[in-house]
Design a protein around this motif. Structure first.
Motif, PDB file in Angstrom:
ATOM      1  N   GLY A 186      81.896  16.275  44.617  1.00 48.93           N
ATOM      2  CA  GLY A 186      80.674  16.551  45.255  1.00 48.93           C
ATOM      3  C   GLY A 186      79.576  16.715  44.382  1.00 48.93           C
ATOM      4  N   GLN A 187      79.531  16.253  43.132  1.00 45.77           N
ATOM      5  CA  GLN A 187      78.624  16.121  42.321  1.00 45.77           C
ATOM      6  C   GLN A 187      78.627  14.613  41.603  1.00 45.77           C
ATOM      7  N   VAL A 188      77.137  14.076  41.570  1.00 48.85           N
ATOM      8  CA  VAL A 188      77.232  12.962  40.792  1.00 48.85           C
ATOM      9  C   VAL A 188      75.823  12.955  40.156  1.00 48.85           C
ATOM     10  N   ILE A 189      75.595  12.192  39.071  1.00 53.75           N
ATOM     11  CA  ILE A 189      74.330  12.246  38.254  1.00 53.75           C
ATOM     12  C   ILE A 189      73.963  10.883  37.973  1.00 53.75           C
ATOM     13  N   ILE A 190      72.797  10.330  38.370  1.00 56.09           N
ATOM     14  CA  ILE A 190      72.664   8.730  38.268  1.00 56.09           C
ATOM     15  C   ILE A 190      71.103   8.573  37.397  1.00 56.09           C
ATOM     16  N   SER A 191      71.271   7.875  36.650  1.00 52.68           N
ATOM     17  CA  SER A 191      70.215   7.740  35.719  1.00 52.68           C
ATOM     18  C   SER A 191      69.644   6.157  35.817  1.00 52.68           C
ATOM     19  N   SER A 192      68.505   5.884  35.982  1.00 48.87           N
ATOM     20  CA  SER A 192      67.950   4.521  35.890  1.00 48.87           C
ATOM     21  C   SER A 192      67.359   4.213  34.573  1.00 48.87           C
ATOM     22  N   ASP A 193      67.849   3.311  33.619  1.00 46.24           N
ATOM     23  CA  ASP A 193      67.493   3.141  32.284  1.00 46.24           C
ATOM     24  C   ASP A 193      66.843   2.222  31.955  1.00 46.24           C
TER      25      ASP A 193
END
Length: 257
Positions: free
Chosen positions: A17-24
């Motif tokens: 139920g949770q995900v963090i996505i970063s564009s680096d």
């Protein structure tokens, strides 16, 4: 790509139920930093739409994610992260998703990679009590290490191979380990082993080699504290995979590492 053990860990341990996505983006030829970040949490409203997106991100991470590892933690969770270096494929799959638009429209340069992070529950209680017990055991033991052996560790700490920079998993900030080489001289033994305390979640693959040349010196709630003659202390709870370490050669790697 993820190894089979990584996939098993992912399937068995990450929280739903949770995900963090970063564009680096690259800030130097070898170092990247986050240009934009999106957190997806499955809410009560629009549940199915968001859950479908979450499931697609999970499947994408399993197929295309690399180097699954713990990079940061909060008070509640330890996060497992993987890198997606096939930027074009990620864009093709997700650039039309409204919730993920910030990842593609940050305007801070060309995206080098995406970092996808899932929370892994801290499934144990009394972490600070465990740490305090571990420190008490190793501080008593470190004063029994003979001077010749201690000088051996001191030489390693001052001159041994180490990474020039690491990351604090709580803050994400860079740590210049090399500047800490003389801690073994500035601090007394008990202060030194306490200052070197680290904690993480690790599986059998990482921990099993630590037992080579190790002796039991204490116990915490049925799980042993060990001293390894290569230059480190450790405690590992096999059920929760919670690991405590203190290196006597910090910031250099222990002998034979």
């Amino acid at each position: 790509m993820m190894t089979e053990s990584d996939k098993e860990r992912f399937n068995n341990r990450v929280c739903v139920g949770q995900v963090i996505i970063s564009s680096d983006v690259y800030v130097t030829p070898v170092m990247s930093e986050s240009a934009a970040e999106v957190e997806i949490t499955v809410p009560n409203e629009n549940y199915q739409k968001v859950m479908d997106l979450y499931d697609r991100i999970c499947q994408f991470a399993l197929l295309h994610g690399e180097d699954l590892q713990g990079l940061f933690q909060t008070d509640s969770y330890y996060y497992m992260s993987c890198f997606v270096r096939d930027v074009a494929t990620f864009k093709t799959e997700f650039e039309n998703e409204e919730m993920l638009k910030p990842l593609f429209n940050h305007g801070k340069g060309e995206t080098a990679e995406f970092l996808i992070s899932f929370p892994e529950k801290m499934n144990y209680d009394g972490k600070e009590t465990i740490k305090a017990s571990f420190i008490d055991i190793i501080q008593k033991h470190v004063d029994t290490v003979d001077d010749n052996t201690w000088n051996y560790f001191k030489s390693r700490a001052l001159t041994g191979s180490t990474v020039s920079c690491g990351f604090d998993i709580k803050t994400g900030e860079c740590i210049d380990f090399d500047s800490e080489r003389d801690n073994i001289i500035k601090l007394n033994r008990q202060e030194y082993v306490k200052s070197n305390l680290t904690d993480s979640f690790e599986d059998d693959f990482y921990v099993n080699p630590l037992f080579n040349k190790a002796e039991k010196i204490g116990e915490i709630n049925g799980y042993s504290v060990h001293f390894n003659s290569r230059g480190f202390y450790f405690y590992w709870n096999k059920e929760t995979e919670y690991l405590l370490e203190s290196w006597l050669t910090f910031p250099a790697y222990p002998y034979g590492w």
